[in-house]
Design an enzyme around this catalytic site. Structure first.
Site, PDB file in Angstrom:
ATOM      1  N   ASP A  27       0.800  -1.224   0.000  1.00  0.00           N
ATOM      2  CA  ASP A  27       0.000   0.000   0.000  1.00  0.00           C
ATOM      3  C   ASP A  27       0.837   1.281   0.000  1.00  0.00           C
ATOM      4  OD1 ASP A  27       0.965  -0.018   2.529  1.00  0.00           O
ATOM      5  OD2 ASP A  27      -0.961   0.098   3.546  1.00  0.00           O
ATOM      6  N   GLU A  28       2.048   1.209  -0.518  1.00  0.00           N
ATOM      7  CA  GLU A  28       2.867   2.416  -0.585  1.00  0.00           C
ATOM      8  C   GLU A  28       3.714   2.419  -1.845  1.00  0.00           C
ATOM      9  OE1 GLU A  28       4.591   4.657   3.182  1.00  0.00           O
ATOM     10  OE2 GLU A  28       5.130   2.547   3.102  1.00  0.00           O
TER      11      GLU A  28
END
Length: 322
Positions: free
Chosen positions: A28-29
DNA sequence: TCTGGGGTCCTAGGACCC
DNA sequence: TCTGGGGTCCTAGGACCC
């Protein structure tokens, strides 16, 4: 694929439509280099707003964006802006933004390093910057000291790297503190190797180093590793290496108890196919291919190792024909 | 609060080779 | 025969990240 993974892919797809220079950092980054888009698309702040809008409209998720001149500062900015925020750090305001922040914001400062700094009454990034490199090195060692000194001055020359590949793949399983019989540990090990080797084959990777990770009854950790000459994704070969490591560790496990077993495979290679296959096939490669095919069609519970039967929830002992 | 799962990077010692 | 330097690989541990 879980809903989480699917959403992550959709978000990354939106990123890549904005710029090809996307470096995934975790599920998620990501870092995006939008330095070349200013003339065509607009200033970074505008691009960031558009990204947030598109992800909200198309994937229905909030995202946080930090915009800055270096990767490090962009990450700090997004950390400060969380959740669902946008923070732009202008080039002439970098140190004014960074220096009042607590040292824990520095990438690489965890509980241990933070405690060492606290002992010297260093609580902010600015205080780290003022301490000087030599003092930091003597306090934290050469690697960490130089690293933190550079970050505290926002010196981070790393460029956004596209297409970085995973360096290892693993799986682990936490255990209760009650004693565990060697046969039970062996069954858990077999299940872990099975999961990891299948993931490797799906990803088209093979590896040379098998690492056994243990956490003992007192929650201290240890690793044992073994490197083989030829990279493999073959379940049988990887399990043999893992079993050798586990057997050697059994006396210590017996003494101290074990609360976690993990297996990971490192030294990953991109070439799972053995070039000499017609002459020296991997002992289990045909079996793995057959097992993978069945699982692709019927789900991962359709086939399991005999050693695991009756141990995994939902896996029934099959009725054998007379 | 203590104890889930999947990773990365750095350091250091020892073996081995030239 | 011994010593030394330099490089690489393997193993293990530790800290940190999401």
């Amino acid at each position: 694929m879980s809903a989480y993974t699917a959403a992550s892919r959709a978000v990354f797809e939106i990123f890549r439509q904005t710029t090809p220079l996307v470096e995934g950092l975790s599920i998620d980054e990501a870092f995006l280099d939008v330095g070349g888009l200013r003339r065509l698309v607009g200033p970074p702040a505008e691009i960031a707003e558009r990204l947030r809008r598109e992800v909200r409209d198309r994937v229905h998720l909030p995202i946080t964006v930090g915009v800055a001149r270096t990767k490090f500062l962009a990450k700090v900015a997004s950390g400060v802006a969380k959740p669902d925020g946008l923070l732009v750090v202008a080039p002439d305001g970098e140190l004014a933004f960074l220096h009042p922040l607590p040292v824990e914001r520095l990438w690489g400062v965890g509980p241990v390093t933070a405690a060492k700094l606290r002992e010297r009454r260093i609580r902010t990034v600015g205080e780290v910057a003022r301490l000087g490199e030599a003092a930091l090195v003597s306090l934290l060692g050469a690697g960490t000291g130089r690293h933190l000194h550079a970050l505290a001055h926002n010196r981070d020359p790393r460029a956004v790297q596209v297409g970085r590949r995973r360096a290892s793949m693993g799986a682990q399983h936490a255990l209760s503190r009650t004693p565990h019989a060697p046969t039970e540990l062996d069954a858990i090990l077999a299940g872990l190797v099975d999961r990891v080797s299948r993931r490797m084959r799906t990803a088209g990777r093979s590896g040379r180093t098998v690492v056994l990770r243990l956490r003992f009854g007192d929650y201290t950790r240890a690793t044992r590793s073994h490197t083989v000459g030829k990279a493999t994704a073959d379940t049988t070969s990887l399990l043999a290496a893992a079993r050798t490591l586990l057997r050697a560790a059994l006396p210590e496990i017996d003494r101290r108890g074990v609360t976690l077993i993990g297996v990971s495979v490192g030294n990953l290679d991109d070439n799972p196919v053995q070039p000499e296959l017609p002459f020296q096939p991997d002992p289990g490669s045909d079996l793995d291919a057959a097992v993978d095919a069945v699982r692709d069609r019927f789900g991962s519970a359709a086939l399991t190792r005999a050693v695991l039967l009756g141990r995994e929830p939902g896996v029934e002992m099959p009725l054998l024909p007379d």
